[in-house]
Design an enzyme around this catalytic site. Structure first.
Site, mmCIF file in Angstrom:
data_model
loop_
_atom_site.group_PDB
_atom_site.id
_atom_site.type_symbol
_atom_site.label_atom_id
_atom_site.label_comp_id
_atom_site.label_asym_id
_atom_site.label_seq_id
_atom_site.Cartn_x
_atom_site.Cartn_y
_atom_site.Cartn_z
ATOM 1 N N ILE A 587 0.824 -1.222 0.000
ATOM 2 C CA ILE A 587 0.000 0.000 0.000
ATOM 3 C C ILE A 587 0.847 1.256 0.000
ATOM 4 O O ILE A 587 0.331 2.362 -0.105
ATOM 5 C CB ILE A 587 -0.974 0.049 1.208
ATOM 6 N N ALA A 589 5.186 3.000 0.085
ATOM 7 C CA ALA A 589 6.620 2.754 0.179
ATOM 8 C C ALA A 589 7.181 3.635 1.272
ATOM 9 O O ALA A 589 7.029 4.854 1.237
ATOM 10 C CB ALA A 589 7.272 3.082 -1.152
ATOM 11 N N GLU A 591 10.573 4.586 3.944
ATOM 12 C CA GLU A 591 11.994 4.823 3.732
ATOM 13 C C GLU A 591 12.773 3.531 3.752
ATOM 14 O O GLU A 591 13.714 3.324 3.010
ATOM 15 C CB GLU A 591 12.490 5.740 4.845
ATOM 16 N N GLY A 593 11.438 0.340 3.358
ATOM 17 C CA GLY A 593 10.907 -0.796 2.600
ATOM 18 C C GLY A 593 9.420 -0.607 2.369
ATOM 19 O O GLY A 593 8.840 0.421 2.737
ATOM 20 N N VAL A 595 5.356 -0.921 2.490
ATOM 21 C CA VAL A 595 4.318 -0.984 3.538
ATOM 22 C C VAL A 595 3.195 -1.829 2.957
ATOM 23 O O VAL A 595 2.780 -1.625 1.816
ATOM 24 C CB VAL A 595 3.807 0.429 3.908
ATOM 25 N N ASP A 706 7.486 16.966 12.414
ATOM 26 C CA ASP A 706 7.113 16.787 11.006
ATOM 27 C C ASP A 706 5.609 16.610 10.878
ATOM 28 O O ASP A 706 5.106 15.735 10.170
ATOM 29 C CB ASP A 706 7.841 15.575 10.419
HETATM 30 P P1 AMP Z 1 5.335 5.746 6.016
HETATM 31 O O1 AMP Z 1 6.519 5.934 5.197
HETATM 32 O O2 AMP Z 1 5.552 4.956 7.219
HETATM 33 O O3 AMP Z 1 4.663 7.035 6.374
HETATM 34 O O4 AMP Z 1 4.279 4.930 5.113
HETATM 35 C C1 AMP Z 1 4.161 5.110 3.737
HETATM 36 C C2 AMP Z 1 2.743 5.011 3.261
HETATM 37 O O5 AMP Z 1 2.163 3.803 3.675
HETATM 38 C C3 AMP Z 1 1.842 6.105 3.871
HETATM 39 O O6 AMP Z 1 1.883 7.288 3.159
HETATM 40 C C4 AMP Z 1 0.524 5.436 3.797
HETATM 41 O O7 AMP Z 1 -0.054 5.598 2.516
HETATM 42 C C5 AMP Z 1 0.833 3.981 3.993
HETATM 43 N N1 AMP Z 1 0.647 3.618 5.411
HETATM 44 C C6 AMP Z 1 1.528 3.682 6.393
HETATM 45 N N2 AMP Z 1 1.015 3.260 7.549
HETATM 46 C C7 AMP Z 1 -0.240 2.932 7.276
HETATM 47 C C8 AMP Z 1 -1.285 2.446 8.052
HETATM 48 N N3 AMP Z 1 -1.173 2.217 9.355
HETATM 49 N N4 AMP Z 1 -2.472 2.217 7.459
HETATM 50 C C9 AMP Z 1 -2.595 2.455 6.153
HETATM 51 N N5 AMP Z 1 -1.672 2.924 5.379
HETATM 52 C C10 AMP Z 1 -0.451 3.157 5.904
#
Ligand code: AMP
Length: 944
Positions: A587, A589, A591, A593, A595, A706
């Site tokens: 769903i 990406a 930093e 790896g 997600v 942030d």
């Molecule tokens: P991050 O780099 O951890 O912010 O995550 C990258 C992307 O993954 C985010 O912009 C969201 O689209 C998706 N994502 C991260 N955590 C979640 C979550 N708990 N539920 C749904 N989507 C998520």
């Protein structure tokens, strides 16, 4: 002369002569005597025996007579008399002509009022009373003692009070004046159909007049007085008690067809409550309460349900309400249980309002509000009570859901029913509305009920194969793909028993739906209870014990203070076995790896949807520690508006961080995708959630650094949660991060000036960022400061320029943004203040109606007549692209709008007509055209 009383006096009549006289031209006889010239006169005249009425003890004797003036006789006047005497004698038998003077008693001396002279004649009339009579009869006698008299008439009579009916009592004719008794008491009898508590009595006076009645007769129930009689009440009227009142018309909702009704019976469908007077009107059960609405009071975790009293009170003023809460899971509903609290109560409410607290988020609640009155039970007992059920589905931030407003029976056979229903507001085409129709036999026991569920594309259905003579309960629910709208209308229709019978439709209840809003922190307490069985949290780690104690007791611990970061992770996060995790789909990406969306099924716990962050292969130990530091931080938090850590995988090759899954992803993208579709109220509700999460973090002394819409995640219920907590994330992870002269990477547009200038990151700088998030939210994910460069942004801020209000932004919300952007960080509001203010706005949605001034040219950053390079737009599609409305290119082309000149001629109505329906988009395009027309304006200044 017969003066000797020792012997019978035979000559007594000789001296009184019968004389024929003519008076006023008519002839009559008199008994006359006129021995005025001889002394010692004693001449008697006696009547025949006069029978006495047994009751008449007193009789009146009226005499008419003439007496000659003695002076009219020459020389005789000296011995002449002008009076005579009246005598009486009682006897039980007629003694014939036997006369004994001694047996007579003198009654009176009779003197004339006027004496008769030579030339004129005067007739005198005198009446005397003879009292105390007791024998069968009596005689009267007149004694002349030397007068010249003519007796014209003797009238003997007694007086009676005539038979009479007075005040509905009959009194007989009564002889007046008994001995020594001027008043004779007479008992009466009430007339037919009248009665009296006391024997009616009246007095007959001496004079034969009735006087002073005692004891009143009154017409019996069902009868009224008409001319001294008691007549039956006519049909349609009644009289309940013996009284002198007339029959009254039957009161409201009652009637009687009988004559002489004592009471009027209730008409069909109307009743008298046990406490109602039997003579009063009858009343029907109240109709259903109307217009049920629910207003959340998020700051106090309450929901205020209110409604309008029934349109028809059934004619009563003892209306009360009961509220029942059900939790509905699919089509089966269960009572909410005792935990839900009602203020003032759930039953016998006299006001059309109740406050419900201790509700949980995410659940569908159904509130059944019934109106009751004194006759509801009676009506119910007879199966006539109609109750209306209001269904509210309680969930977070729904988008103005369509409601099913009416459900109709449009056709029927003995085994089938054709139904149709209406939806309001009319769903927009892109909502892709469908309907779920569920039905079952009405009388089925709930446990055994078999439901039939149909999913339909249109708002009508023909249901076949039904059992004849059976009532079915239908429930239709509008399903909207965009939001999980819960729009239900329940209606009961019954089928005819056999095809020839023409039944009318029995309808139970109806209704509606209301959309419900609640702000997440209102339910914080309940969530907290359900959750947090985290093994890492011993009792001493519990942050909350009561809702009042919302302040965390702990402060955030920087994982760097642990020598071994792996120890920190294990202290704050639960280790999960990888076999309990199923990855389903990438769903995003991160930093470190990909997600994934996936499922976590820990032993003994329910399956939960989760997001799984992975660490790509080939990482260094430093990267692994940085990766896991996010879990060490997140694991310390427990708040409704902070992304929840489910656990980590650290003991296996592929490290993972598992968090709750947020269906709607990042906030900035979500808002862009729903531009113009979310109300200000809902947007403010989302901001309130973010502010609550940030308050929690600042209370724990955690500075986020942030905070931006891209780092807020949104779940299915439009709840917002703060995420992105890595230690190095600002440096590495955020694409917005920019190296500054003071070193380090900073997301300039979101960062407070002091943090950019000298890295002074505090909760106050987080407040600045929150102001930017507010702007992003109210502008539906617009990029702050649009395409200005970071340098231009910093310059503008230093010159005291601030972002202008987004389109349609409530003034109060924009004012709060400006407060967050105060140069002096000490003057900025704290997150606690922000939460309170947003709560206040949500509590009184009216406060959101005042819209901040909006300048389309600066807010949408529309170049006036030109493209970004300063030249005029070459095509409609170029223009649409510049205002991010490319999706409507085809609409313009299809409508034949292919040149900018044509665009400039368009009015709002035209834009609507070519298929731009969303209010936000409509405005954006209309404002842009406005800006295009304004040749002189440029986009250089923001308001401070
Ligand atoms: P991050 O780099 O951890 O912010 O995550 C990258 C992307 O993954 C985010 O912009 C969201 O689209 C998706 N994502 C991260 N955590 C979640 C979550 N708990 N539920 C749904 N989507 C998520």
């Amino acid at each position: 002369s017969c003066a000797d009383e020792s012997k019978a006096c035979a000559g007594v009549f000789v001296m009184w002569e019968v004389v024929q006289r003519t008076l006023n031209g008519s002839q009559f006889y008199t008994y006359s005597i006129c021995n005025v010239e001889e002394r010692e006169q004693d001449n008697w005249l006696r009547t025949t025996f006069i029978q006495r009425h047994p009751l008449a003890s007193r009789v009146f004797v009226e005499l008419k007579f003439i007496v000659r003036d003695c002076n009219s006789f020459d020389g005789a006047s000296l011995i002449c008399k002008e009076t005579f005497n009246l005598y009486t004698s009682e006897s039980d038998a007629d003694v014939g002509t036997t006369f004994r003077k001694s047996q007579f008693k003198k009654v009176a001396t009779i003197a004339p009022d006027e004496i008769t002279g030579k030339n004129e004649m005067h007739i005198n009339t005198e009446t005397r009373v003879v009292d105390g009579l007791s024998r069968k009869g009596f005689y009267l006698a007149f004694q002349d003692i030397g007068a010249c008299i003519a007796l014209l008439s003797v009238r003997v009579f007694y007086k009676t009070c005539p038979g009479t009916v007075q005040n509905l009592a009959t009194f007989p004719e009564t002889v007046a004046g008994a001995e020594n008794q001027p008043l004779t008491e007479v008992s009466g009898v009430c007339v037919d159909n009248a009665a009296s508590e006391e024997l009616p009595r009246i007095y007959c006076t001496e004079e034969g007049k009735w006087a002073v009645q005692v004891g009143q007769c009154q017409c019996k129930p069902g009868y009224e007085e008409v001319k001294d009689t008691c007549q039956e009440c006519r049909p349609g009227s009644f009289k309940a008690e013996a009284s002198s009142d007339a029959c009254e018309p039957c009161p409201a909702n009652t009637d009687t067809l009988e004559h002489g009704a004592v009471l009027c019976a209730c008409k069909d469908g109307f009743f008298r409550a046990p406490t109602d007077p039997s003579t009063g009107p009858c009343s029907g059960p109240p109709s259903a309460p109307r217009d049920l609405s629910a207003v959340p009071q998020p700051s106090v975790g309450r929901l205020i349900l209110s409604w309008t009293p029934p349109e028809d009170t059934g004619g009563r003023n003892d209306i009360t309400y009961s509220v029942e809460c059900q939790r509905c899971d699919g089509v089966v509903c269960h009572p909410c249980g005792e935990r839900v609290r009602y203020e003032p109560a759930s039953m016998k409410l006299t006001e059309a309002r109740v406050s419900v607290s201790e509700l949980e988020a995410h659940l569908n609640y159904t509130f059944i509000v019934e109106a009751h009155s004194g006759v509801s039970q009676l009506a119910g007992e007879r199966g006539l009570y109609e109750s209306t059920y209001y269904f509210i589905y309680f969930f977070l931030y729904p988008l103005n859901p369509p409601q099913i407003t009416t459900m109709r029976l449009v056709g029927r056979t003995s085994t089938s029913l054709a139904l149709s229903w209406d939806v309001s507001p009319r769903p927009r085409p892109q909502l892709n509305i469908r309907y779920k129709l569920t039905y079952h036999k009405k009388d089925d026991n709930l446990d055994k009920t078999t439901y039939t569920v149909l999913t339909l594309d249109k708002n009508s259905a023909q249901i076949k194969d039904l059992a004849p003579g059976t009532a079915y309960l239908f429930r239709v629910q509008a399903l909207v793909s965009l939001v999980s709208c819960r729009c239900v209308r329940l209606t009961l229709f019954s089928l005819p028993g056999n095809p020839s019978q023409n039944y009318t439709v029995l309808l139970v209840a109806a209704v509606l739906v209301a959309m419900m809003l609640i702000v997440v922190s209102a339910v914080l307490f309940f969530r907290r209870r359900k959750r947090n069985s985290h093994t890492r949290q011993g009792p001493e780690d519990t942050y909350f014990s009561t809702p009042e104690q919302l302040k965390p007791l702990k402060t955030y611990v920087d994982p760097h203070t642990y020598e071994d970061p792996n120890v920190a992770v294990l202290k704050f996060a639960t280790e999960i076995h990888p076999s309990h995790i199923t990855k389903q789909k990438v769903i995003g990406a991160g930093e470190f790896g990909e997600v994934y969306r996936g499922i976590l099924k820990a032993p003994g716990r329910k399956e939960v949807a989760v997001a799984i962050k992975t660490l790509k292969p080939g990482y260094t130990e430093k990267q692994r520690q940085d990766f896991l530091s996010e879990a060490s931080i997140m694991g310390q938090f427990s708040h409704q508006n902070i992304i929840r850590l489910e656990g980590v995988v650290t003991k296996f090759k592929h490290a993972m961080i598992v968090t709750e899954y947020m269906e709607n992803g990042a906030l900035d993208r979500y808002l862009r995708d729903h531009d113009g579709e979310i109300s200000s109220f809902q947007l403010v509700g989302m901001l309130r959630g973010i502010a609550a999460g940030m308050k929690y973090l600042s209370d724990m002394s955690y500075v986020h650094r942030d905070l931006a819409a891209r780092n807020i995640l949104v779940n299915n219920n439009m709840e917002c949660k703060v995420s992105d907590f890595g230690l190095s994330r600002v440096l590495e992870d955020d694409p917005e991060g920019t190296y500054t002269t003071s070193g380090g990477k900073i997301p300039i547009r979101w960062t407070a000036p002091e943090a950019i200038a000298y890295r002074k990151f505090t909760s106050a700088s987080d407040v600045w960022s929150f102001g930017i998030v507010m702007w992003e939210v109210m502008a539906f994910g617009e990029r702050p400061y649009w395409d200005m460069s970071n340098h231009e942004v910093m310059k503008a801020i230093n010159e005291a320029f601030r972002l202008p209000a987004p389109m349609d932004c409530p003034s109060a919300v924009y004012q709060l943004m400006l407060q967050c952007w105060l140069q002096d960080r000490a003057k900025r509001p704290r997150f606690g203040d922000i939460v309170s203010l947003l709560d206040k706005l949500l509590r009184s949605p009216e406060s959101l109606k005042t819209i901040a001034d909006f300048d389309p040219r600066v807010s949408i950053r529309l170049p006036s007549t030109s493209g970004s390079d300063g030249s005029p737009f070459r095509s409609v599609s170029e223009w649409l692209e510049s205002i991010k409305m490319s999706q409507y290119s085809e609409n313009f082309t299809c409508a034949g709008i292919v040149t900018m000149e044509q665009v400039l001629q368009m009015k709002t109505e035209d834009i609507k007509n070519i298929g731009v329906r969303l209010p936000g988009h409509l405005k954006r395009i209309a404002y842009s055209i406005l800006g295009l027309k304004d040749q002189t304006s440029t986009l250089s200044v923001f308001a401070v």
